[in-house]
Design a protein around this motif. Structure first.
Motif, PDB file in Angstrom:
ATOM      1  N   ALA A   1       0.763  -1.098  -0.102  1.00 22.71           N
ATOM      2  CA  ALA A   1       0.067   0.091   0.036  1.00 22.71           C
ATOM      3  C   ALA A   1       0.785   1.373   0.064  1.00 22.71           C
ATOM      4  N   PHE A   2       1.744   1.258   0.908  1.00 24.55           N
ATOM      5  CA  PHE A   2       3.008   2.450   0.928  1.00 24.55           C
ATOM      6  C   PHE A   2       3.411   2.556  -0.514  1.00 24.55           C
TER       7      PHE A   2
ATOM      8  N   ILE B   1       0.840   4.386  -2.815  1.00 22.40           N
ATOM      9  CA  ILE B   1       0.385   5.648  -2.388  1.00 22.40           C
ATOM     10  C   ILE B   1       1.726   6.505  -3.015  1.00 22.40           C
TER      11      ILE B   1
ATOM     12  N   ILE C   1       1.334   6.918  -6.794  1.00 23.38           N
ATOM     13  CA  ILE C   1       0.376   7.938  -7.174  1.00 23.38           C
ATOM     14  C   ILE C   1       0.938   9.488  -6.995  1.00 23.38           C
ATOM     15  N   VAL C   2       1.454   9.683  -5.904  1.00 25.56           N
ATOM     16  CA  VAL C   2       2.118  11.082  -5.618  1.00 25.56           C
ATOM     17  C   VAL C   2       3.009  11.274  -6.902  1.00 25.56           C
TER      18      VAL C   2
ATOM     19  N   GLU D   1     -13.218   4.418  -2.545  1.00 20.28           N
ATOM     20  CA  GLU D   1     -12.905   4.648  -3.695  1.00 20.28           C
ATOM     21  C   GLU D   1     -13.943   5.628  -4.551  1.00 20.28           C
TER      22      GLU D   1
ATOM     23  N   TYR E   1      -6.536  10.945  -6.835  1.00 15.63           N
ATOM     24  CA  TYR E   1      -5.961  10.068  -5.564  1.00 15.63           C
ATOM     25  C   TYR E   1      -6.866   9.180  -5.024  1.00 15.63           C
TER      26      TYR E   1
ATOM     27  N   ASP F   1      -7.296   5.941  -5.442  1.00 13.67           N
ATOM     28  CA  ASP F   1      -7.039   4.392  -4.946  1.00 13.67           C
ATOM     29  C   ASP F   1      -5.961   4.778  -3.719  1.00 13.67           C
ATOM     30  N   ALA F   2      -5.571   5.995  -3.553  1.00 17.06           N
ATOM     31  CA  ALA F   2      -4.724   6.330  -2.415  1.00 17.06           C
ATOM     32  C   ALA F   2      -5.651   6.341  -1.079  1.00 17.06           C
ATOM     33  N   TYR F   3      -6.846   7.025  -1.175  1.00 13.46           N
ATOM     34  CA  TYR F   3      -7.582   7.199  -0.080  1.00 13.46           C
ATOM     35  C   TYR F   3      -8.106   5.921   0.749  1.00 13.46           C
TER      36      TYR F   3
ATOM     37  N   LEU G   1      -6.217   3.158   0.401  1.00 10.62           N
ATOM     38  CA  LEU G   1      -5.182   2.511   0.929  1.00 10.62           C
ATOM     39  C   LEU G   1      -4.736   3.117   2.334  1.00 10.62           C
ATOM     40  N   ILE G   2      -4.940   4.362   2.252  1.00 11.35           N
ATOM     41  CA  ILE G   2      -4.491   5.172   3.622  1.00 11.35           C
ATOM     42  C   ILE G   2      -5.312   4.651   4.727  1.00 11.35           C
TER      43      ILE G   2
END
Lengths: 317, 300, 385
Positions: A121-122, A125, A128-129, B257, B268, B270-272, B274-275
């Motif tokens: 996951a890290f 993320i 994506i950044v 998502e 962002y 997908d990131a939400y 995963l966070i």
């Protein structure tokens, strides 16, 4: 693998030293030193990861993130702030260490598959950044114009010069890692791998040791990323995606997880397989690649470095 | 000009999120079935979904079998692939460690994906929706009939599995292998057979996910990895080994998502999810419904 | 022990070295395409097209009696591989010029290589950055490209919108290089065309559903939506648009929509969608007197006959690239610098995607007239009036 024998090191060093000369004499493999530059960059990362996975028993499926942090630190700081590339490599490692400590502290409390998912996951993320912050990173298209490296007016502008630069860095990392394995931290790591409970009972600070190794492997990955950026003069986010994190694990599995040699052999072999040899199979390449990997896990569970031992065993029997 | 009220917008996000989440949940259930019996995380799980979609297209569109027959044939074929995966790639490994098993399933997923590319080529395929494509409108919210099929199949799979593991001898035998393989062997359960069965069962569920997803999103050979990662995330978020956790985890990731894309920066999205996953893990290292003891490996 | 191992190693190297001997040919042209991997829908038709063109030329006796050898490498959409292949083509295979790569990000990744080794590259990717060095404000010396820049597609779309009286639009793009580049151009040119962008949404190339993004757009009530993506997602987004009952909002696709396969996959949802396309997609619709009528019809015929699959416009980019190189080889022979100079001054080259007029200031050589506005009507393309 406590004892590091001298003989393989000498053979390895000789091979690295002579390889460009030999390749230069043979037109068909003239371009192999170029592959070896990338193999060396991969080596740098897998050495750190083999310490983390093989010795400390902690899995990471997110190391491409640190590779990317190094590469983007070099890319952004050189092109937008005109800093010295060597300083950027240093700043990149500092950033990678900071991120490794912040992410590692809570993550490394997790075990097994949970740790795998957290690191995965890290990695996603961070990727994506890289992709979304186009102002700095150039977005999915990537960023160009990253300068090459030079030192006191001596420029590493050819493939052969960069080859030696990368492999010298690999050698330094290799010896540093051996020292780390033989140090009290190294002994602590092996204790953790064997049994966390026992290690903890003996007064080993488990979380601290894990974070130290995690940060060390992050630094190596970050330096690798910087070397990559200055060699390609261009980076884009797809190089640092999850697939690459998984490829790193594959390299280590190919070579063998429980010695540093496995990391070296695995990354060189992987580079040649994926960049050169498997192309012979054309459309079938991807299937052959999967089959090779499957054969290795079935017949060589200790990886390729376990092969000589197996042969010796067979012959003696 | 089309307009939509804030309330219907919110419901639309939820409907979409639940549908996508249901697919993730089915993949996560597939992970759990194999994990429970073998402690293997089968990263080829996504490839079952891909195969389900593509084989269904072949059976229904190319061969022209009626929908139900094609459905059954696809499930059988993918199940066969699942058993072959166990027999050819997992069982021959003589010294299984978690790392070698992860690599083995990755290798298998590469082979399956490559073979699918050679058979079907690289272009995406479409499948007719199970009951037409006329959307249902409910107070400004648009629901595709296929959405209902996806959610319905998730319910069927979840209830079916619960009954199977709690009410049938076979299911109880599998559950016993999960708890303690040595004890299971002592009471005469054929553990090898149970492992094979777990692969077959999770392949079948993957195939169902693939078949219901294809009419919505098309299918091509390269889809498996992304679905495997999302499904793995859902399984971990819910807690490995827990079926209710898998359903909850999948639906939650789908919802985050969808709502993230709707209300925040969609780049962002997908990131939400995963966070949130990371935060949950940091607070509860065994996931939402997981048992901490399960997180300790018996074999590493 | 050490000595023996070292000797064995070197012996191995020698054996490896002799086992791969490249064949010899008169003119070697390199090609790098994303034949597999995420962008295979680009690289696959490109590779097939380039191979077909070279086979045809060799079948007709080659260039001035000399055969062409096309060396194709697959970059698998990986910048590192692409970089290695580029250097191998130049230094080891000793090609006279290279065509490809298929993707903008990869083309940008290997520009430094071609500038350094002074070899012409004719890229098959869209981004204007490939032929525009932001530092100097001029094209890179050795790099050309055949696809219309995405800025031209945006201009064609905005021009069409103005004539339809549209000025309030929503933008939805995929988060890969193609989508990001298109999005950048859409935002950059909006002011000049007085477009008010009310929504700027994104989705991932592997996403299964874009209903959330579209629902958000629906709430903002724009007059038109522009979607910028390639691959299956551009079809999914269309279906979602139709299912959400948003058909009164005009839908514009990018030129990446240029394959009849996409209309088919959209299962009726593509009806009424507008997109800018090169002549290559709509060969049969072109009027008889159109300058590109002949070449596009010929390409369509031979491609569909050779490979038994519908034409995709991406193959046309490779057709333009390989024919430009062949044209240069015919005129000036196999010298890299002469080929570059010839290409830079080439005028009136009739290709699949336009009539190219290169100059030292313009290494793409096309204008927005290279695009025709096309609408989907009864499951096929039709010229939009």
């Amino acid at each position: 693998m406590l004892r590091i024998r001298k003989a393989p090191i000498c053979v390895g060093a000789l091979f690295i030293l002579l390889f460009p000369w030999v390749a230069g004499r043979l037109p068909a493999i003239e371009h192999y030193p170029d592959l070896m530059v990338f193999a060396g960059i991969y080596c740098l990362m897998t050495i750190g990861m083999s310490l983390l996975m093989g010795y400390a028993g902690q899995i990471s499926l997110g190391h491409a993130a640190f590779y990317g942090i190094g590469a983007y630190a070099s890319g952004i700081l050189t092109t937008q702030y005109n800093l010295n590339p060597w300083l950027c490599i240093l700043l990149g490692s500092v950033a990678a260490t900071a991120v490794a400590v912040v992410v590692g502290a809570p993550s490394l409390r997790l075990r097994g598959h949970y740790l795998a998912m957290a690191t995965l996951a890290f990695g996603i993320i961070v990727n994506i950044v890289f992709r979304e912050e186009a102002e700095w990173t150039g977005g999915p298209d990537g960023m160009g114009g990253i300068p090459g490296l030079d030192i006191f007016g001596y420029s590493f502008d050819s493939i052969h010069k960069y080859y030696y630069l990368v492999w010298i860095v690999v050698a330094i990392a290799f010896f540093f890692t051996i020292r780390l394995i033989q140090s009290p931290t190294g002994r602590a790591l092996r204790a953790i791998h064997a049994s966390e409970a026992a290690a903890s009972a003996m007064g080993i600070d488990i979380s601290r040791s894990k974070i130290v190794v995690f940060a060390f492997s992050a630094i190596l990955a970050s330096v690798a990323g910087s070397l990559y950026a200055h060699y390609m003069n261009f980076i884009n986010p797809s190089t640092f995606d999850t697939l690459f994190s998984i490829k790193l694990v594959i390299m280590i599995a190919l070579g063998g997880m429980h010695t540093i040699w496995g990391a070296v052999v695995g990354s060189v072999l992987f580079a040649f397989l994926s960049f050169e040899w498997l192309h012979q199979f054309g459309e079938y390449e991807i299937v052959v690649y999967g089959l090779v990997l499957m054969m290795v896990t079935i017949y060589l569970p200790e990886g390729l470095v376990g092969l000589p031992g197996r042969i010796v065993q067979r012959v003696r029997r | 000009m089309e307009t939509i009220s804030a309330a219907s917008q919110l419901f639309q996000f939820i409907v979409t999120g639940l549908t996508v989440g249901a697919i993730y949940a089915m993949v996560a259930i597939g992970f759990n079935i194999i994990y429970n019996v073998t402690e293997i995380i089968n990263l080829a799980q996504g490839e079952f979904v891909m195969l389900g979609g593509l084989i269904m297209v072949f059976m229904h569109v190319t061969v022209g079998l009626p929908m139900i027959l094609a459905f059954v044939a696809t499930v059988l074929l993918v199940t066969l692939t699942g058993t072959m995966l166990d027999r050819l790639a997992i069982k021959p490994i003589r010294q299984p460690s978690v790392m070698t098993l992860i690599i083995a399933t990755i290798a298998a997923s590469i082979v399956i994906k490559g073979t699918a590319m050679l058979i079907w080529g690289k272009s995406p395929y479409d499948l007719p929706a199970f009951s037409g494509r006329t959307p249902i409108e409910l107070g400004g919210v648009i629901i595709q009939p296929q959405y209902l099929w996806v959610i319905g199949f998730l319910a069927v799979v979840a209830i079916g599995l619960t009954l199977f593991f709690n009410r049938t001898i076979l299911g109880k035998a599998m559950a016993a292998c999960a708890d303690n393989p040595d004890a299971a062997r002592l009471v005469g359960i054929n553990v090898q057979y149970m492992v094979l069965l777990s692969f077959a069962l999770s392949a079948a569920i993957g195939a169902i996910a693939g078949m219901t997803l294809t009419p919505i999103a098309l299918m091509d050979y390269d889809r498996g990895a992304m679905l495997a990662i999302k499904g793995f995330g859902a399984a971990i978020l819910g807690g490995l080994g827990s079926f209710s956790g898998a359903v909850l985890g999948g639906l939650l990731i789908g919802l985050i998502e969808s709502l993230g894309a709707g209300f925040l920066l969609s780049g962002y999205k997908d990131a939400y999810a995963l966070i949130v996953l990371l935060l949950v893990l940091f607070l509860r290292p065994s996931g939402m419904m997981g048992n901490f003891e399960v997180t300790k490996f018996k074999r590493f | 022990m050490v000595k023996k191992s070292a000797t064995a190693l070197i012996a191995c190297l020698v054996i490896i070295g002799f086992s791969f001997q490249p064949a010899l040919a008169a003119y070697k042209v390199g090609a790098i395409f994303s034949v597999t991997g995420g962008a295979s829908f680009l690289g696959d038709p490109e590779k097939k097209t380039a191979q077909m063109v070279v086979d045809q030329i060799n079948g007709d006796g080659g260039i001035n009696g000399e055969k062409i050898e096309l060396i194709v490498y697959d970059d698998e959409t990986d910048p590192t591989k692409c970089n290695l292949h580029a250097k191998k083509l130049i230094t080891q295979d000793k090609v006279v010029a290279v065509i490809g790569p298929s993707v903008s990000g990869l083309s940008l990744a290997i520009i430094p290589v071609f500038e350094k080794f002074k070899t012409p590259l004719v890229s098959c990717a869209a981004s204007y950055k490939i032929v525009y060095n932001e530092k100097t404000g001029k094209p890179y010396k050795w790099v050309f490209k055949t696809p219309q820049s995405d800025s031209l597609a945006v201009e064609a779309i905005y021009t069409k919108m103005q004539s339809m009286g549209i000025n309030k639009i929503a933008v939805i793009t995929v988060t890969d290089g193609y989508g990001a580049s298109g999005r950048h151009e859409l935002l950059r040119l909006a002011q000049a065309y007085k477009m008010d962008i009310v929504a700027d949404e994104k989705y991932d190339p592997k996403d299964t559903d874009m209903t959330a993004q579209l629902t958000k757009i629906k709430g903002l009530a724009p007059q038109a939506i522009v979607n910028w993506s390639v691959g299956p997602t551009q079809v999914t987004v269309l279906r979602n648009w139709r299912d959400l009952g948003m058909t009164s909002i005009t839908f514009f696709q990018s030129h990446g929509f240029g394959s009849r396969k996409n209309i088919e996959l959209a299962a009726g949802a593509a009806e009424g969608v507008l997109c800018p396309l090169g002549a290559c997609n709509i060969a049969d619709l072109l009027p008889e007197g159109h300058p590109q009528k002949q070449v596009t019809m010929a390409y369509q015929k031979s491609y569909t006959e050779t490979y038994n699959e519908p034409l995709s416009s991406f193959g046309g980019h490779a057709w333009d690239a390989i024919q430009l190189v062949v044209d240069a080889l015919k005129a000036v022979g196999g010298d890299r610098a002469k080929i570059r100079d010839y290409l830079e001054n080439k005028k009136g080259f009739v290709g699949q995607h336009g009539v190219f007029n290169f100059s030292p200031e313009d290494h793409n050589g096309l204008t927005k007239e290279a695009f025709q506005m096309v609408v989907v009507k009864d499951g096929d393309w039709a010229l939009a009036e």
